[in-house]
Design an enzyme around this catalytic site. Structure first.
Site, PDB file in Angstrom:
ATOM      1  N   THR A  48      38.346  34.053  55.909  1.00 45.46           N
ATOM      2  CA  THR A  48      40.095  34.391  55.426  1.00 45.46           C
ATOM      3  C   THR A  48      40.518  32.540  55.682  1.00 45.46           C
ATOM      4  OG1 THR A  48      39.713  33.971  58.241  1.00 45.46           O
ATOM      5  CG2 THR A  48      39.896  36.249  57.045  1.00 45.46           C
ATOM      6  N   CYS A  49      41.721  32.652  55.955  1.00 43.00           N
ATOM      7  CA  CYS A  49      41.836  30.974  55.544  1.00 43.00           C
ATOM      8  C   CYS A  49      41.686  30.418  57.025  1.00 43.00           C
ATOM      9  CB  CYS A  49      43.624  30.789  55.546  1.00 43.00           C
ATOM     10  SG  CYS A  49      44.700  32.212  57.186  1.00 43.00           S
ATOM     11  N   HIS A  87      32.828  38.642  70.404  1.00 43.43           N
ATOM     12  CA  HIS A  87      33.930  37.498  69.304  1.00 43.43           C
ATOM     13  C   HIS A  87      33.836  37.904  68.326  1.00 43.43           C
ATOM     14  CE1 HIS A  87      35.152  33.698  67.224  1.00 43.43           C
ATOM     15  NE2 HIS A  87      34.487  34.310  66.083  1.00 43.43           N
ATOM     16  N   SER A  97      43.291  34.049  65.953  1.00 34.52           N
ATOM     17  CA  SER A  97      43.787  34.464  65.142  1.00 34.52           C
ATOM     18  C   SER A  97      44.129  32.739  65.440  1.00 34.52           C
ATOM     19  CB  SER A  97      44.561  35.204  64.463  1.00 34.52           C
ATOM     20  OG  SER A  97      43.858  35.619  63.155  1.00 34.52           O
ATOM     21  N   GLU A 176      47.598  41.284  48.375  1.00 35.78           N
ATOM     22  CA  GLU A 176      47.964  41.930  49.919  1.00 35.78           C
ATOM     23  C   GLU A 176      49.178  40.633  50.541  1.00 35.78           C
ATOM     24  OE1 GLU A 176      45.119  44.256  52.356  1.00 35.78           O
ATOM     25  OE2 GLU A 176      44.297  45.376  51.079  1.00 35.78           O
TER      26      GLU A 176
END
Length: 366
Positions: A48-49, A87, A97, A176
């Protein structure tokens, strides 16, 4: 059965530049999972980012995973067994996040699982992680749907430009995240003027839904002069908007500011754009600093509320993980010759569970 290993990097210890080096698009994640699994192993690649994490089990899988992340070796972390499982559960719950509690991560974990090469261990682990993520969101304040990168981008746009009424938006990437950001901007009065995407069918469909003009990626530069906000979120491996593109557009705008929000990793927008006057460029690492983590649309607006959200969520996660963690430690310390497969069955309660697999994407495919 081999032990579980997690190797990864994230925003906690790796810069955006480092995360770009090992970021994976969906096709690359699926291919790497097959390579890491090898003959009889298991692998799921989550990219992911904020992170790239490789969950593996099987002979030589950990060494192959380390090789795949060699470009980020200085920022690499490794977890095994119960620590790796814990985790992943925190990740799925949104606790790890950059925007705490963001809502996109659960779908990203689900997609990584669907694209992976899991066996009995990772199959159960990821389905449990998805269950934990859903439960946390339904039973704690962290489930506020307003907490997301899309919401943060919309709040940022309002703070930089003020009233968004009739502001023109160029959406680069019709996935998305792009669509979600468009929805948040429209809710604040902005208008999606252009939708650029590599796939012609999807860009036409999304553009029609947003009453916007569809664009090929090659035509993005020509739309900058008519745009107030650019939101980019593609899987491109090269910049889609250069400094020169923006400089030429600004020359025609009579000092009208241009806000560019790059939600992609690797980045879609040339970082040199930030050096131009009247161009305001933000990437994913700027986002929470710009709007303030926890202040998005009133979710956990004060520090006290943020601590309460964290406490409630951690309590739920710890409760869910207590028995599996105890069982894993007991299995690891035992010397009775039981196979690791039996320990895994005991850890995840597989004996006679009778649980349906209808929600398993791998089962649906076959």
């Amino acid at each position: 059965m081999p032990e579980l290993s997690l190797l990864g990097i994230s925003h906690h210890g790796a810069s955006l530049e480092v995360r770009e080096r090992v970021a994976l698009d969906p096709d690359e994640a699926a291919e790497l999972a097959r390579e890491l699994a090898g003959d009889g192993g298991e692998a799921v690649c989550l990219s992911t980012c904020n992170r790239t994490e490789l969950y593996v089990a099987g002979p030589g899988a950990e060494e192959r995973a380390a090789g795949a992340l060699s470009a980020a070796d200085g920022a690499l972390y490794r977890h095994g067994d119960d620590q790796a499982a814990r985790h992943l559960f925190r990740v799925a719950a949104g606790l790890d996040s950059r925007v705490r509690g963001e809502t996109e991560i659960l779908g990203q974990v689900r997609a990584a699982y669907a694209l992976g090469t899991p066996g009995p261990l990772l199959d159960r682990l990821f389905r449990e992680a998805l269950r934990v993520g859903r439960k946390v969101r339904s039973q704690s304040p962290i489930g506020d749907p307003a907490v997301s990168a899309a919401s943060a981008a919309a709040v940022l746009a309002e703070r930089v430009l003020g009233d968004l009424s009739d502001r023109q938006v160029l959406l680069i990437g019709a996935g998305e995240i792009g669509e979600a950001t468009a929805g948040r901007l429209v809710a604040r009065g902005a208008r999606i003027a252009f939708v650029a995407n590599r796939g012609e069918e999807r860009r036409a469909r999304v553009a029609r839904r947003l009453d916007a003009q569809p664009l090929a990626l090659d035509d993005v530069a020509s739309a900058l002069a008519e745009t107030d906000v650019v939101v980019a979120s593609t899987n491109s491996r090269s910049f889609l908007v250069s400094r020169d593109d923006v400089e030429q557009a600004l020359a025609t705008r009579e000092r009208r500011p241009l806000l560019l929000i790059d939600l992609a990793v690797p980045r879609d927008l040339d970082p040199e754009i930030a050096s131009l006057p009247y161009a305001f460029l933000y990437d994913v690492d700027d986002l929470d600093e710009a709007v303030g983590t926890g202040s998005i649309e009133g979710a956990a607006a004060r520090a006290e509320e943020r601590r309460a959200v964290e406490a409630v969520t951690v309590q739920i996660v710890n409760k869910l993980l207590h028995d599996p963690t105890v069982r894993l430690k007991e299995a690891a310390a035992g010397a009775d010759g039981a196979t690791y497969a039996d320990a895994v069955r005991h850890l995840f309660g597989l004996e006679g569970s009778g649980e349906t697999l209808d929600s398993d994407p791998h089962r649906q495919q076959g």
